[in-house]
Scaffold this motif. Structure first.
Motif, PDB file in Angstrom:
ATOM      1  N   ALA B 346       0.825  -1.139  -0.107  1.00 54.76           N
ATOM      2  CA  ALA B 346      -0.218  -0.133  -0.129  1.00 54.76           C
ATOM      3  C   ALA B 346       0.865   1.336   0.071  1.00 54.76           C
ATOM      4  N   THR B 347       1.445   1.586  -1.097  1.00 55.05           N
ATOM      5  CA  THR B 347       2.433   2.702  -1.226  1.00 55.05           C
ATOM      6  C   THR B 347       1.626   4.104  -0.672  1.00 55.05           C
ATOM      7  N   ARG B 348       2.626   4.393   0.103  1.00 57.84           N
ATOM      8  CA  ARG B 348       1.914   5.891   0.673  1.00 57.84           C
ATOM      9  C   ARG B 348       3.175   6.579   1.143  1.00 57.84           C
ATOM     10  N   ASP B 349       3.134   8.086   0.764  1.00 57.58           N
ATOM     11  CA  ASP B 349       4.370   8.581   1.234  1.00 57.58           C
ATOM     12  C   ASP B 349       4.516   8.837   2.927  1.00 57.58           C
ATOM     13  N   THR B 350       5.045   7.632   3.465  1.00 57.35           N
ATOM     14  CA  THR B 350       5.337   7.784   5.005  1.00 57.35           C
ATOM     15  C   THR B 350       6.632   7.921   5.190  1.00 57.35           C
ATOM     16  N   ARG B 351       7.672   8.573   4.200  1.00 54.58           N
ATOM     17  CA  ARG B 351       8.754   8.818   4.612  1.00 54.58           C
ATOM     18  C   ARG B 351       9.229  10.361   4.426  1.00 54.58           C
ATOM     19  N   ASP B 352       9.333  11.111   5.015  1.00 53.04           N
ATOM     20  CA  ASP B 352       9.647  12.696   5.031  1.00 53.04           C
ATOM     21  C   ASP B 352      10.893  13.158   5.567  1.00 53.04           C
ATOM     22  N   TRP B 353      11.263  14.225   4.871  1.00 48.37           N
ATOM     23  CA  TRP B 353      12.715  14.832   5.043  1.00 48.37           C
ATOM     24  C   TRP B 353      12.439  16.228   5.546  1.00 48.37           C
ATOM     25  N   PRO B 455       5.825  -2.184   6.525  1.00 51.41           N
ATOM     26  CA  PRO B 455       5.500  -1.262   5.294  1.00 51.41           C
ATOM     27  C   PRO B 455       3.999  -1.641   5.153  1.00 51.41           C
ATOM     28  N   ALA B 456       3.224  -0.509   4.799  1.00 53.31           N
ATOM     29  CA  ALA B 456       1.569  -0.513   4.801  1.00 53.31           C
ATOM     30  C   ALA B 456       1.370  -1.329   3.709  1.00 53.31           C
ATOM     31  N   GLN B 457       0.306  -2.039   3.929  1.00 52.97           N
ATOM     32  CA  GLN B 457      -0.050  -3.092   2.989  1.00 52.97           C
ATOM     33  C   GLN B 457      -1.517  -3.202   2.588  1.00 52.97           C
ATOM     34  N   ASN B 458      -2.101  -3.496   1.648  1.00 55.94           N
ATOM     35  CA  ASN B 458      -3.543  -3.656   1.418  1.00 55.94           C
ATOM     36  C   ASN B 458      -3.909  -5.284   1.760  1.00 55.94           C
ATOM     37  N   PHE B 459      -4.440  -5.477   2.916  1.00 55.74           N
ATOM     38  CA  PHE B 459      -4.815  -6.672   3.320  1.00 55.74           C
ATOM     39  C   PHE B 459      -6.032  -7.357   2.485  1.00 55.74           C
ATOM     40  N   VAL B 460      -6.090  -8.356   1.818  1.00 57.91           N
ATOM     41  CA  VAL B 460      -7.165  -8.890   1.355  1.00 57.91           C
ATOM     42  C   VAL B 460      -7.723  -9.868   2.160  1.00 57.91           C
ATOM     43  N   LYS B 471      -8.575  -4.079   3.452  1.00 62.07           N
ATOM     44  CA  LYS B 471      -8.273  -2.911   4.373  1.00 62.07           C
ATOM     45  C   LYS B 471      -6.926  -2.445   4.070  1.00 62.07           C
ATOM     46  N   VAL B 472      -6.612  -1.151   3.834  1.00 61.85           N
ATOM     47  CA  VAL B 472      -5.639  -0.556   3.775  1.00 61.85           C
ATOM     48  C   VAL B 472      -5.020  -0.303   5.157  1.00 61.85           C
ATOM     49  N   GLN B 473      -3.896  -1.275   5.420  1.00 55.07           N
ATOM     50  CA  GLN B 473      -3.400  -1.082   6.723  1.00 55.07           C
ATOM     51  C   GLN B 473      -1.903  -0.542   6.826  1.00 55.07           C
ATOM     52  N   GLY B 474      -1.634   0.415   7.738  1.00 53.24           N
ATOM     53  CA  GLY B 474      -0.322   0.843   8.061  1.00 53.24           C
ATOM     54  C   GLY B 474      -0.598   1.928   9.282  1.00 53.24           C
ATOM     55  N   ARG B 475       0.497   2.311   9.532  1.00 57.80           N
ATOM     56  CA  ARG B 475       0.448   3.606  10.609  1.00 57.80           C
ATOM     57  C   ARG B 475       0.519   4.828   9.699  1.00 57.80           C
ATOM     58  N   PHE B 476      -0.496   5.682   9.380  1.00 60.94           N
ATOM     59  CA  PHE B 476      -0.310   6.635   8.442  1.00 60.94           C
ATOM     60  C   PHE B 476      -0.535   7.751   9.194  1.00 60.94           C
ATOM     61  N   PRO B 477       0.830   8.925   8.697  1.00 57.61           N
ATOM     62  CA  PRO B 477       0.573  10.221   9.507  1.00 57.61           C
ATOM     63  C   PRO B 477      -0.312  11.127   9.114  1.00 57.61           C
TER      64      PRO B 477
END
Lengths: 118, 807
Positions: B346-353, B455-460, B471-477
């Protein structure tokens, strides 16, 4: 000649029986000890211990290869930059010859040195 | 004289003995390697020739039976969880020890220990990203908060270690022999490192590249070329979904100012495009049997030994089967009698600079919210084979490690960029999988996912009860719109993440009306979702092809699902080629030779499939690549990393605005248009294919793309498979490109007597001398599967062999 034959048989047994349990350099010492007691002369010892060690190693590789029918020798040969995996069998045999031959040579030479002293 | 002779012979002998056991440069210790009793020859045995009927394993509470099927898939039958995972550790190590250790060494930044100074740069990068730091955080957290998980991690480690202790010199995996080192003890920490390794493999960001782009082309053009949502958004969670929660409030700073200087750093390598995955589940209403069917195929780098290892893990409470990750507990993508699940990234920008301003060169204090805050230092000692250690000091701010600075990938003294990443947070992903393995229904699945951070994943999900879910699961900021797309100001608190999206607000769906759920790394949601969900690498093709097919399919069987995983329809080509041909036709083609005419006619008749024996995919691919370079290479400047628009937006531009000024390169005297670029790239393609045709007499797709499954040590070419004859490609459901593709394909039909099929490009054994090292590759390349249905201990037909573990 009889001594060479005896040496050949003993070294071969040593490599087959003790080989699986100890690294090759311990075997080398073993060959030296056997040669020390058998006293077959320098050249005969070198040839006989060498041939015995080398041929036994070669036989082992052939045995493993026939038994497992594995592609590993081919893969290893390619990895080591050899065109032909037969060279790996040959190389193992030659290496065995050198290990056995020099091990034996040291053994007889030690014996000769000690003999001269007495 | 005699003494002299003796001394000479003695020295030669000693020299021989010693030199043969030493490594010179990259040449392995030849004596140790060739010794038939201990060297590589001993690795010639396949597992079925060299097995134990009984093995002693300390600290077992009850005997454990392991039965192998004809593909060397172990079925572990234990009386309780601790015994189960202990034996999982032992068996996994038995078949994959070198790989599991190597991967954790990679995650810990310790490859230099094995291969020498060549890997120092790689290790520095890994350590600066803070993977080991992250695993340490997780370990402390699990020890304190989840002692039950920790106990099982320890049991697994004990199993691995008992195997390592039982290893004879001859049995040592061949890679240790060649590279001349020994395995070290396993630990719970290493299992966590492995999960961080996965996070690193799957998560990227393009913040610095976007920063440069915005400076170069301006915000307006950036928004046009890189819109947050595509025209044809076909998200993971169906667009009709109504969000039944009250979103948290996010304060958007009024006059935020991003740092706007160009960023001159050599940015980190990113996860390669083409890494991704498919998963879906169809409800009983769409299947022939009336039972739900679930499918999953994670696309990762194609490697040997394979990333995956298939197992069945049974206790009296449940039997679970599927793909494991050597080093992690339980099944990662699999099923039990009641539920099945699978994952896609589940790609999402969870890395910031964050750009950091230090007080002085000592970097002991940095400015934050107008006060000086103390930084911390972490000295990384990188041990190097054959050399003294390399010391690298990494400065940590409250944001995270300062990755880029004057010592690393930047020439400038004032560069200090701190990385903030959800993978650094305390987490227990392992628990998610342990709970899923035991799951019985949808509620258990949701509860299991609550422990999952990165890493966030789409869990089927599918269950025997007939439920299907995603469900799209991860800890998203929690981010305001646009936050973290660019390099942020590390001294301004306005740029902080404002917390995290609660798990209950993460996008999910249960039994949607359309009768299926699916994901293929595309946008997670429709724009109506109340949180900001930006990422650079969302998929635009596989998702639409997948959903189009699932919509029209009915009376579905497992066979149909297999065909869909192996679907070779090139959606991008089917949309782009008609536009390209249309524009090309309107140009002057009088210079075209017979080859050009031939290729053009081939393309015009193409059915848009990418089967291995077809030539058209090659023609299209080469033409597209040249066209793409022709359009965008003008944006590139040496030393300033940027990211080019994706193929979806490029195709839209060709279709909608072929006369747009963007096609023109201002540095050339003539004015380029879509038409002129199409023509020149077509001629370039003709020249290139002509060359291939002359040199290789073959420009079929398989021969052009050259799918390769490489050993984890790239130099070990002879342990690899190159030029695997198979179709597919990036952006195609069968996503098999040159180095990436379906690393595991699984189809599970739920219900009583449910059945399951799986395949992966490799084999169960990690030993290149075993026949089980690569025996599944051919089936994989042909789109075939092996039966991986759950088996019982009593009715196990045709076991390869069995081992009984006793205390």
């Amino acid at each position: 000649m009889r001594k060479s034959l005896l040496l050949f048989v003993f070294v071969s047994i040593l490599v087959l029986v003790a080989g699986p349990y100890m690294p090759y350099w311990v075997l080398m010492i073993g060959v030296a000890v056997v040669s020390f007691f058998i006293e077959a002369g320098k050249m005969p010892t070198f040839i006989s211990a060498g041939l015995s060690f080398g041929l036994t190693w070669l036989a082992l590789t052939v045995y493993i290869s026939i038994r497992t029918n594995s592609v590993l020798p081919k893969r290893m040969a390619e990895l080591m930059g050899l065109d032909n995996d037969n060279l790996l069998f040959l190389g193992t045999g030659i290496l065995g010859f050198l290990i056995g031959g020099f091990g034996g040579l040291v053994g007889t030479m030690v014996k000769k040195l000690l003999d001269r002293k007495y | 004289m005699r003494y002299l002779g003796f001394i000479l012979v003695f020295l030669i002998t000693m020299g021989l003995g010693i030199s043969l056991s030493m490594q010179f440069g990259t040449i392995p210790p030849i004596g140790k390697l060739l010794d038939p009793n201990h060297g590589f020859w001993q690795n010639s045995y396949s597992e079925d020739m060299d097995f134990e009927d009984e093995l002693d394993l300390n600290n077992l509470s009850k005997p454990v039976k392991v039965i192998y099927d004809e593909n060397l898939i172990p079925h572990v039958f234990a009386e309780n969880d601790k015994d189960l995972y202990k034996v999982q550790g032992f068996i996994t190590a038995k078949h994959r020890l070198w790989q599991m250790e190597f991967q954790t060494m990679a995650a810990a930044g310790r490859i230099s220990e094995i291969v020498g100074p060549i890997a120092i740069e790689l290790d520095r990068m890994t350590r600066r990203k803070g993977l080991a730091f992250a695993a340490e955080n997780s370990l402390q957290f699990i020890q304190k908060e989840h002692p039950d998980t920790y106990e099982l991690l320890e049991a697994y480690a004990d199993g691995v270690n008992q195997y390592i202790e039982s290893l004879s010199a001859g049995e040592l995996p061949i890679e240790y022999k060649i590279l001349d080192y020994k395995p070290e003890m396993w630990s719970a920490y290493k299992s966590l490192l492995l999960l961080k390794y996965m996070a690193d493999m799957l998560v990227g960001d393009r913040d610095l590249e976007y920063t440069n782009l915005r400076n170069q082309i301006g915000q307006e053009m950036l928004d046009k070329l890189y819109p947050d949502f595509p025209e044809e958004n076909d998200p993971v969670i169906e667009a009709e979904r109504i969000w039944d929660f009250v979103p948290l409030e996010i304060k958007k700073p009024v006059d935020k100012r991003y740092p706007d200087e160009d960023v001159f750093v050599n940015t980190l390598p990113q996860p390669v495009e083409g890494i991704g995955s498919n998963n879906w589940a169809v409800s009983g209403s769409k299947t022939k049997s009336g039972n739900p069917i679930l499918a999953n195929d994670p696309h990762l780098s194609l490697n040997l030994p394979s990333l995956w290892y298939v197992m069945q893990l049974s206790t009296p409470a449940q039997s679970v089967k599927g793909a494991t990750l050597p080093g992690a507990l339980g099944i990662i993508s699999g099923f039990n009698e009641n539920i099945a699940w699978g994952v896609t990234n589940a790609t999402r920008d969870t890395r910031d600079w964050y750009a950091i301003q230090f007080k002085d060169e000592r970097r002991e204090e940095y400015l934050y919210d107008e006060v000086w805050v103390k930084s911390t230092f972490r000295v990384e000692e990188i041990k190097v084979k054959g050399q003294s250690s390399f010391l690298d000091t990494v400065v940590y701010t409250h944001h995270g490690p300062v990755v880029y600075d004057k010592n690393f990938r930047s020439d400038r003294k004032d560069v200090n960029f701190s990385l903030k990443w959800t993978a650094h947070l305390e987490s227990n992903e392992q628990k998610t999988f342990l709970l899923l393995n035991k799951g019985k229904n949808h509620g258990d699945y949701i509860e299991a996912l609550n422990h999952y951070t990165s890493p966030a994943q789409n869990f089927v999900f599918a269950s025997k009860d007939g439920d299907i879910a995603m469900k799209v699961q991860g800890r998203f900021p929690l981010k305001w719109e646009g936050q973290g797309k660019f390099l942020m100001d590390g001294k301004n608190p306005d740029f902080e993440w404002q917390g995290f999206i609660p798990n209950e607000h993460n996008p999910s769906t249960l039994n949607p009306v359309r009768g299926f759920v699916s994901s293929a790394n595309q946008h997670p949601v429709d724009p109506s979702y109340p949180y900001y969900t930006f990422d650079h690498s969302f998929e635009h093709y596989r998702n639409r092809r997948l959903n189009d097919r699932l919509k029209e399919m009915n009376q579905i069987t497992s066979k149909d699902m297999m065909a869909l995983q192996f679907d070779n329809f090139h959606l991008h080509a089917s949309e782009a080629l008609p536009v390209m041909l249309g524009l090309l036709d309107s140009t002057d083609l009088t210079q075209m030779d017979e080859f050009g005419t031939k290729y053009l006619n081939q393309l015009k008749k193409w059915n848009f499939n990418a089967f291995p024996n077809q030539e058209e995919p090659t023609l299209f691919q080469v033409w597209w690549e040249n066209l793409y370079q022709g359009i965008w290479s003008k944006l590139k400047t040496d030393g300033i990393p940027i990211v080019l628009p994706n193929k979806y937006q490029t195709t839209k531009l060709l279709l909608n605005e072929p006369e747009n000024e963007i096609f023109n390169n201002p540095e050339t005297p003539e004015r380029e248009t879509a038409r002129s670029l199409l023509r020149s790239s077509f001629y370039e393609m003709v020249e290139k294919i002509k060359e291939i045709e002359k040199a290789e007499k073959d420009y079929t797709w398989a021969n052009y793309k050259k799918t390769s499954i490489l050993h984890l040590v790239p130099n070990f070419r002879s342990f690899s498979h190159t030029n695997v004859y198979t179709g597919g490609g990036a952006g195609i459901l069968n996503a098999t490109s040159e180095r990436h593709g379906a690393s595991w394909r699984m189809i599970v039909e739920m219900g009583k007597g449910g059945s399951a099929f799986g395949i992966y490009p490799g084999g169960q054994s990690g030993n290149p001398g075993s026949k089980y090292y690569d025996n599944l590759i051919k089936k994989w390349a042909n789109g075939e599967y092996v039966d991986v249905s759950i088996k019982s201990e009593e009715n196990f037909s045709n076991p390869l062999f069995c081992t009984l573990f006793k205390n």
